[in-house]
Design a protein around this motif. Sequence first.
Motif, PDB file in Angstrom:
ATOM      1  N   ALA A  22      -0.098  -7.410   8.853  1.00 38.46           N
ATOM      2  CA  ALA A  22       0.307  -6.300   8.118  1.00 38.46           C
ATOM      3  C   ALA A  22       0.057  -5.148   8.885  1.00 38.46           C
ATOM      4  N   VAL A  23       0.692  -4.070   8.595  1.00 38.71           N
ATOM      5  CA  VAL A  23       0.745  -2.666   9.262  1.00 38.71           C
ATOM      6  C   VAL A  23      -0.029  -1.766   8.275  1.00 38.71           C
ATOM      7  N   PHE A  24      -1.120  -1.242   8.959  1.00 37.43           N
ATOM      8  CA  PHE A  24      -1.966  -0.351   8.167  1.00 37.43           C
ATOM      9  C   PHE A  24      -1.143   0.983   7.975  1.00 37.43           C
ATOM     10  N   LEU A  25      -1.098   1.481   6.749  1.00 32.20           N
ATOM     11  CA  LEU A  25      -0.520   2.740   6.339  1.00 32.20           C
ATOM     12  C   LEU A  25      -1.215   3.897   5.986  1.00 32.20           C
ATOM     13  N   ASP A  26      -2.327   3.740   5.129  1.00 34.62           N
ATOM     14  CA  ASP A  26      -3.140   4.836   4.580  1.00 34.62           C
ATOM     15  C   ASP A  26      -4.159   4.296   3.910  1.00 34.62           C
ATOM     16  N   TYR A  28      -7.452   5.742   0.835  1.00 32.64           N
ATOM     17  CA  TYR A  28      -8.073   6.786  -0.009  1.00 32.64           C
ATOM     18  C   TYR A  28      -9.403   6.274  -0.464  1.00 32.64           C
ATOM     19  N   ILE A  29     -10.131   6.961  -0.981  1.00 32.21           N
ATOM     20  CA  ILE A  29     -11.338   6.875  -1.523  1.00 32.21           C
ATOM     21  C   ILE A  29     -11.549   7.142  -2.818  1.00 32.21           C
ATOM     22  N   SER A  30     -12.192   5.962  -3.707  1.00 27.24           N
ATOM     23  CA  SER A  30     -12.109   6.347  -5.181  1.00 27.24           C
ATOM     24  C   SER A  30     -13.626   5.789  -5.473  1.00 27.24           C
ATOM     25  N   ASN A  31     -14.442   6.715  -6.304  1.00 25.71           N
ATOM     26  CA  ASN A  31     -15.678   6.267  -6.526  1.00 25.71           C
ATOM     27  C   ASN A  31     -16.582   5.594  -5.369  1.00 25.71           C
ATOM     28  N   ASP A  32     -16.905   4.529  -5.516  1.00 33.57           N
ATOM     29  CA  ASP A  32     -17.603   3.645  -4.476  1.00 33.57           C
ATOM     30  C   ASP A  32     -16.677   2.735  -3.710  1.00 33.57           C
ATOM     31  N   ASP A  33     -15.436   2.941  -3.804  1.00 36.34           N
ATOM     32  CA  ASP A  33     -14.481   2.172  -3.131  1.00 36.34           C
ATOM     33  C   ASP A  33     -13.417   2.925  -1.880  1.00 36.34           C
ATOM     34  N   ARG A  34     -13.167   2.088  -1.023  1.00 33.45           N
ATOM     35  CA  ARG A  34     -12.110   2.382  -0.098  1.00 33.45           C
ATOM     36  C   ARG A  34     -10.983   1.620  -0.357  1.00 33.45           C
ATOM     37  N   ILE A  35      -9.785   2.196  -0.542  1.00 36.19           N
ATOM     38  CA  ILE A  35      -8.786   1.378  -0.468  1.00 36.19           C
ATOM     39  C   ILE A  35      -7.900   1.552   0.523  1.00 36.19           C
ATOM     40  N   ASN A  36      -7.394   0.622   1.299  1.00 33.95           N
ATOM     41  CA  ASN A  36      -6.429   0.453   2.680  1.00 33.95           C
ATOM     42  C   ASN A  36      -5.211  -0.074   1.880  1.00 33.95           C
ATOM     43  N   ILE A  37      -4.281   0.627   2.170  1.00 37.08           N
ATOM     44  CA  ILE A  37      -2.667   0.010   2.068  1.00 37.08           C
ATOM     45  C   ILE A  37      -1.954  -0.443   3.340  1.00 37.08           C
ATOM     46  N   TYR A  38      -1.401  -1.432   3.100  1.00 38.43           N
ATOM     47  CA  TYR A  38      -0.878  -2.392   4.168  1.00 38.43           C
ATOM     48  C   TYR A  38       0.742  -2.735   3.889  1.00 38.43           C
ATOM     49  N   ALA A  39       1.424  -2.694   4.842  1.00 41.03           N
ATOM     50  CA  ALA A  39       2.828  -3.101   4.504  1.00 41.03           C
ATOM     51  C   ALA A  39       3.073  -4.349   5.259  1.00 41.03           C
ATOM     52  N   LEU A  40       3.672  -5.259   4.501  1.00 42.29           N
ATOM     53  CA  LEU A  40       4.135  -6.810   5.185  1.00 42.29           C
ATOM     54  C   LEU A  40       5.414  -6.898   4.664  1.00 42.29           C
ATOM     55  N   ASP A  41       6.265  -7.118   5.840  1.00 43.04           N
ATOM     56  CA  ASP A  41       7.877  -7.570   5.227  1.00 43.04           C
ATOM     57  C   ASP A  41       8.327  -6.577   4.183  1.00 43.04           C
ATOM     58  N   SER A  42       8.393  -7.295   3.161  1.00 43.90           N
ATOM     59  CA  SER A  42       8.972  -6.232   1.874  1.00 43.90           C
ATOM     60  C   SER A  42       7.937  -5.736   0.924  1.00 43.90           C
ATOM     61  N   PHE A  43       6.779  -5.889   1.020  1.00 42.21           N
ATOM     62  CA  PHE A  43       5.637  -5.524  -0.074  1.00 42.21           C
ATOM     63  C   PHE A  43       4.517  -4.925   0.692  1.00 42.21           C
ATOM     64  N   PHE A  44       3.573  -4.412  -0.341  1.00 40.10           N
ATOM     65  CA  PHE A  44       2.515  -3.821   0.198  1.00 40.10           C
ATOM     66  C   PHE A  44       1.221  -4.421  -0.243  1.00 40.10           C
ATOM     67  N   ILE A  45       0.193  -4.353   0.297  1.00 36.99           N
ATOM     68  CA  ILE A  45      -1.072  -4.831  -0.189  1.00 36.99           C
ATOM     69  C   ILE A  45      -2.087  -3.926   0.041  1.00 36.99           C
ATOM     70  N   GLU A  46      -2.989  -3.825  -1.031  1.00 34.12           N
ATOM     71  CA  GLU A  46      -4.263  -3.178  -0.880  1.00 34.12           C
ATOM     72  C   GLU A  46      -5.276  -3.813  -0.763  1.00 34.12           C
ATOM     73  N   LEU A  47      -6.134  -3.435   0.371  1.00 32.81           N
ATOM     74  CA  LEU A  47      -7.577  -4.149   0.411  1.00 32.81           C
ATOM     75  C   LEU A  47      -8.568  -3.178  -0.103  1.00 32.81           C
ATOM     76  N   VAL A  48      -9.415  -3.458  -1.331  1.00 37.68           N
ATOM     77  CA  VAL A  48     -10.280  -2.713  -1.924  1.00 37.68           C
ATOM     78  C   VAL A  48     -11.601  -3.058  -1.357  1.00 37.68           C
ATOM     79  N   TYR A  49     -12.288  -2.052  -0.558  1.00 40.27           N
ATOM     80  CA  TYR A  49     -13.689  -2.508  -0.228  1.00 40.27           C
ATOM     81  C   TYR A  49     -14.765  -1.468  -0.818  1.00 40.27           C
ATOM     82  N   ASP A  50     -15.874  -2.216  -1.083  1.00 41.02           N
ATOM     83  CA  ASP A  50     -17.038  -1.689  -1.680  1.00 41.02           C
ATOM     84  C   ASP A  50     -17.712  -0.797  -0.522  1.00 41.02           C
TER      85      ASP A  50
END
Length: 72
Positions: A22-26, A28-50
């Motif tokens: 997937a391609v990293f897009l952006d 953001y940080i929310s409370n104690d989590d960092r959320i990375n969004i990626y694009a793959l083909d025709s959809f998006f994926i969020e990886l949520v990190y503690d």
Amino acid sequence: MTLLEFNSLELKYKIGVTLRQAVFLDHYISNDDRINIYALDSFFIELVYDINYFNIISVNSFNSGNELDKYA
């Protein structure tokens, strides 16, 4: 890969596909989590990190809708 195919994968494979294909897009940080969004083909994926424990706690996938608003 389709969204349905991605959603059928086990968590460790979802993470692997996301980080390798997937391609990293952006992020953001929310409370104690960092959320990375990626694009793959025709959809998006969020990886949520503690950010306190430096591990991925969830993988969210979607193709459109309100989930994208927080990145606008």
